[in-house]
Design an enzyme around this catalytic site. Structure first.
Site, PDB file in Angstrom:
ATOM      1  N   LEU A  31       0.809  -1.214   0.000  1.00 26.57           N
ATOM      2  CA  LEU A  31       0.000   0.000   0.000  1.00 26.57           C
ATOM      3  C   LEU A  31       0.845   1.267   0.000  1.00 26.57           C
ATOM      4  O   LEU A  31       1.913   1.322   0.597  1.00 26.57           O
ATOM      5  CB  LEU A  31      -0.912   0.000   1.231  1.00 26.57           C
ATOM      6  CG  LEU A  31      -1.865  -1.198   1.384  1.00 26.57           C
ATOM      7  CD1 LEU A  31      -2.727  -1.021   2.625  1.00 26.57           C
ATOM      8  CD2 LEU A  31      -2.740  -1.390   0.150  1.00 26.57           C
ATOM      9  N   HIS A  35      -3.524   4.241  -2.331  1.00 22.63           N
ATOM     10  CA  HIS A  35      -4.469   3.316  -1.703  1.00 22.63           C
ATOM     11  C   HIS A  35      -5.125   3.952  -0.478  1.00 22.63           C
ATOM     12  O   HIS A  35      -6.328   3.794  -0.241  1.00 22.63           O
ATOM     13  CB  HIS A  35      -3.756   2.036  -1.272  1.00 22.63           C
ATOM     14  CG  HIS A  35      -3.137   1.262  -2.386  1.00 22.63           C
ATOM     15  ND1 HIS A  35      -1.776   1.095  -2.509  1.00 22.63           N
ATOM     16  CD2 HIS A  35      -3.692   0.601  -3.445  1.00 22.63           C
ATOM     17  CE1 HIS A  35      -1.516   0.357  -3.574  1.00 22.63           C
ATOM     18  NE2 HIS A  35      -2.657   0.053  -4.167  1.00 22.63           N
ATOM     19  N   ASP A 148      -5.392   3.849 -13.301  1.00 18.05           N
ATOM     20  CA  ASP A 148      -5.746   2.829 -14.288  1.00 18.05           C
ATOM     21  C   ASP A 148      -7.181   3.084 -14.729  1.00 18.05           C
ATOM     22  O   ASP A 148      -8.118   2.410 -14.314  1.00 18.05           O
ATOM     23  CB  ASP A 148      -5.594   1.431 -13.705  1.00 18.05           C
ATOM     24  CG  ASP A 148      -5.623   0.348 -14.782  1.00 18.05           C
ATOM     25  OD1 ASP A 148      -6.166   0.636 -15.876  1.00 18.05           O
ATOM     26  OD2 ASP A 148      -5.128  -0.758 -14.547  1.00 18.05           O
TER      27      ASP A 148
END
Length: 290
Positions: A31, A35, A148
């Site tokens: 992480l 995140h 993404d």
């Protein structure tokens, strides 16, 4: 925070909480602040926050970095607890895939370009594991980073097509002070690779500013500009540079008049980095947060 490794135990933990709003943050672990921003958003909007940490073998190709993908569950657990996670779901591979799966989820068309083209089968693995997590957790909301952006559109399409009762919440890309998008894979970069990799965010921001000033109107101009800009860094090896309608991910000729994504994937050494910018959002600048 409770750490859970089995599907049965997680379902048992969540069963008495079904009258509350449950948020899911799916991750592959290692992480970072990106995140954490997803966890914080889930914490703001939900009563219960579930974080999954699972390096999914289905989304890695034969020559990709599944075996060496960074893992540190103890570190992840500390970060998750500090950020406000209620349940950390960290199943071993044999729990998620007790046998070779004969069923996979495929989202077509949206996966024909960008990472879907350069990593065949990748999004089948993504869609399959996310569908499994949705069935296991049954979240009301699920949080994904826009670094993404193609993944976000694929998951949103799957949710619509298969009538999952979950709201997908896209969240801004989180960047270092120098603009580099946060990624678990950044740990692979040497000091010089790390320095040169900032060309990705810099080039995308320059394209956004040129479009905003009316100096760049064609997709081909943006592609050519970025290829030249990125290639000026000797360690950069371009996988793709593309401009597509967003979220349809279809080719466009012009940069004006509709929302488009300018997306890049570039290797520095053995590390493949992705980044993007969504044009004609409210600010017409990279979707980012620090």
């Amino acid at each position: 925070m409770k750490t859970v490794e089995t599907v049965k135990e997680l379902r048992s933990c969540l069963r008495p909480l079904r009258d509350r709003r449950i948020g899911l943050v799916p991750t592959m672990g290692y992480l970072h602040e990106g995140h954490v921003s997803l966890i914080r958003k889930a914490r703001e909007e939900c009563d219960v926050v579930v974080l999954s940490v699972f390096v999914n073998p289905l989304q890695f190709g034969p020559q990709e970095d599944f075996a060496r993908y960074p893992r540190d569950l103890e570190r992840d657990a500390r970060i998750a607890e500090q950020a406000g996670v209620d349940f950390l779901f960290a199943p071993p591979v044999e729990e998620m895939y007790p046998q070779q799966p004969l069923t996979k989820v495929t989202v077509s068309q949206l996966t024909d370009r960008l990472c879907g083209a350069s990593r065949p089968g990748h999004f089948d693995g993504v869609a399959t594991v996310v569908a499994k997590l949705f069935h296991i957790v049954e979240p009301d909301r699920a949080y994904f980073g826009m670094k993404d952006a193609q993944q976000v559109t694929v998951v949103e399409q799957m949710v619509r097509d298969l009538h999952f009762p979950v709201t997908v919440v896209p969240c801004p890309t989180v960047r270092e002070e120098d603009g580099l998008a946060l990624s678990s894979r950044n740990v692979y970069l040497s000091a010089e690779e790390r320095s040169q990799a900032t060309v990705l965010s810099a080039g995308l921001r320059e394209v956004a500013e040129k479009v905003k000033r009316g100096e760049m109107t064609l997709a081909s101009q943006a592609i050519d500009y970025l290829k030249r800009r990125i290639s000026s860094k000797p360690l950069a090896r371009i996988d793709y540079v593309d401009v597509l309608a967003f979220p349809e991910l279809t080719p466009v000729k012009e940069l004006t008049g509709r929302r488009v994504i300018v997306a890049v994937a570039v290797r520095f050494g053995s590390t493949r980095l992705i980044d993007n910018i969504i044009l004609h959002e409210k600010e017409d600048l990279p979707c980012s947060a620090r």
